[in-house]
Design an enzyme around this catalytic site. Structure first.
Site, PDB file in Angstrom:
ATOM      1  N   TYR A  29       0.841  -1.212   0.000  1.00 56.00           N
ATOM      2  CA  TYR A  29       0.000   0.000   0.000  1.00 56.00           C
ATOM      3  C   TYR A  29       0.876   1.262   0.000  1.00 56.00           C
ATOM      4  CZ  TYR A  29      -3.638   3.255   1.700  1.00 56.00           C
ATOM      5  OH  TYR A  29      -4.502   4.317   1.852  1.00 56.00           O
ATOM      6  N   LYS A  80       1.186   4.253  -2.805  1.00 63.90           N
ATOM      7  CA  LYS A  80       0.896   5.653  -2.487  1.00 63.90           C
ATOM      8  C   LYS A  80       2.111   6.544  -2.739  1.00 63.90           C
ATOM      9  CE  LYS A  80      -3.408   5.150  -1.339  1.00 63.90           C
ATOM     10  NZ  LYS A  80      -4.446   5.747  -2.208  1.00 63.90           N
TER      11      LYS A  80
END
Ligand code: NDP
Length: 245
Positions: free
Chosen positions: A153, A157
């Site tokens: 994740y 990002k």
């Protein structure tokens, strides 16, 4: 103030959480909003809840390049030329790095990072022709700091931040701005699994003393997407109650 009157805004993942709050803020600002989600019924329900008229619900998995091209064509035919894009769709599949499966990596990178690329590529041509447009990517504070248990994740990002800055440089001369928002902990389905002990530990790390509300993020997106931010591009605006200072 209806500063987005006459504009068409696309919000990926606009059917709940932060994306729904962004869709509502845009509708309040006078835009017609195209809500993209995987679950059609949920997207329809979201659109029905928006103020104003002329909004539309669209089913599309942003990780699917061909589906993205089709949905963008469809939105432009139905609502008109797209002037604002918010890449908000995102998922998590958390695990320690040694336990992450290939599929956990691919699913998160495909939805969060590749999906944003697909959407930007599909809307940019029209924006370039019209020499105007605004793109806002929803990244995360963990894209700046990293986070144990979220390597996939956080990488997606952090990648979005590189994408944002590159697109800002590439398309500025065509009148297109591209910025990112990095929320901290916001109360949505994504963070609903937090037990009270973890939530209170997080609250202690937030100088403003509370978790964020989707509307806190939506207000910042509305600002960056709109005319008040006309001289701002390539920036990452952190909306986290002061957690990462
Ligand atoms: P939610 O889980 O509440 O909502 C996610 C939305 O994204 C849903 O509308 C979902 O659609 C949609 N979506 C997910 N994958 C896809 C896909 N492949 N194609 C199309 N739509 C998709 O998330 P949040 O509102 O909490 O988060 C929104 C964004 O903000 C995410 O990018 C997240 O990473 C980021 N963020 C969130 C934080 C938080 O604390 N909540 C903190 C920092 C960043 P459907 O309903 O159809 O499944």
């Amino acid at each position: 103030m209806q500063e987005l009157a006459g504009q068409v805004a696309v919000v990926t993942g606009g059917s709940r959480g932060i994306g729904l709050a962004v869709s509502r803020a845009f509708a309040e600002a006078g835009a017609r909003v195209a809500v993209i989600g995987r679950d059609g019924a949920r997207a329809e329900q979201a659109v029905a809840s928006l103020p104003g008229s002329g909004h539309g619900a669209h089913v599309c998995d942003v990780a699917d390049s061909a589906a993205v091209s089709q949905v963008v064509e469809h939105i432009e035919a139905e609502l008109g030329q797209i002037s604002i894009l918010v890449n908000n769709a995102g998922i998590t599949r958390d695990n320690l790095v040694v336990r992450l499966r290939d599929d956990d990596w691919d699913a998160v990178l495909d939805a969060n990072l590749k999906g944003a690329f697909h959407m930007i590529r599909a809307v940019a041509r029209g924006m370039m022709r019209r020499r105007s447009g605004s793109i806002v990517n929803i990244t995360s504070v963990v894209g700046l700091t990293g986070n144990a248990g979220q390597a996939n994740y956080a990488a997606s990002k952090a990648g979005l931040i590189g994408l944002t800055k590159s697109v800002a440089k590439e398309l500025a001369s065509r009148g297109i701005r591209c910025n990112a928002i990095a929320p901290g902990y916001i109360e949505t389905d994504l963070t609903a699994a937090l037990d009270e002990k973890r939530a209170s530990a997080i609250r202690e790390r937030i100088p403003l003393g509370r978790l964020g509300h989707p509307d806190d993020v939506a207000a910042a997106v509305r600002f960056l997407a709109g005319p008040a931010a006309r001289y701002i591009t390539g920036q990452v605006l952190v909306v986290d109650g002061g957690m990462v200072l």
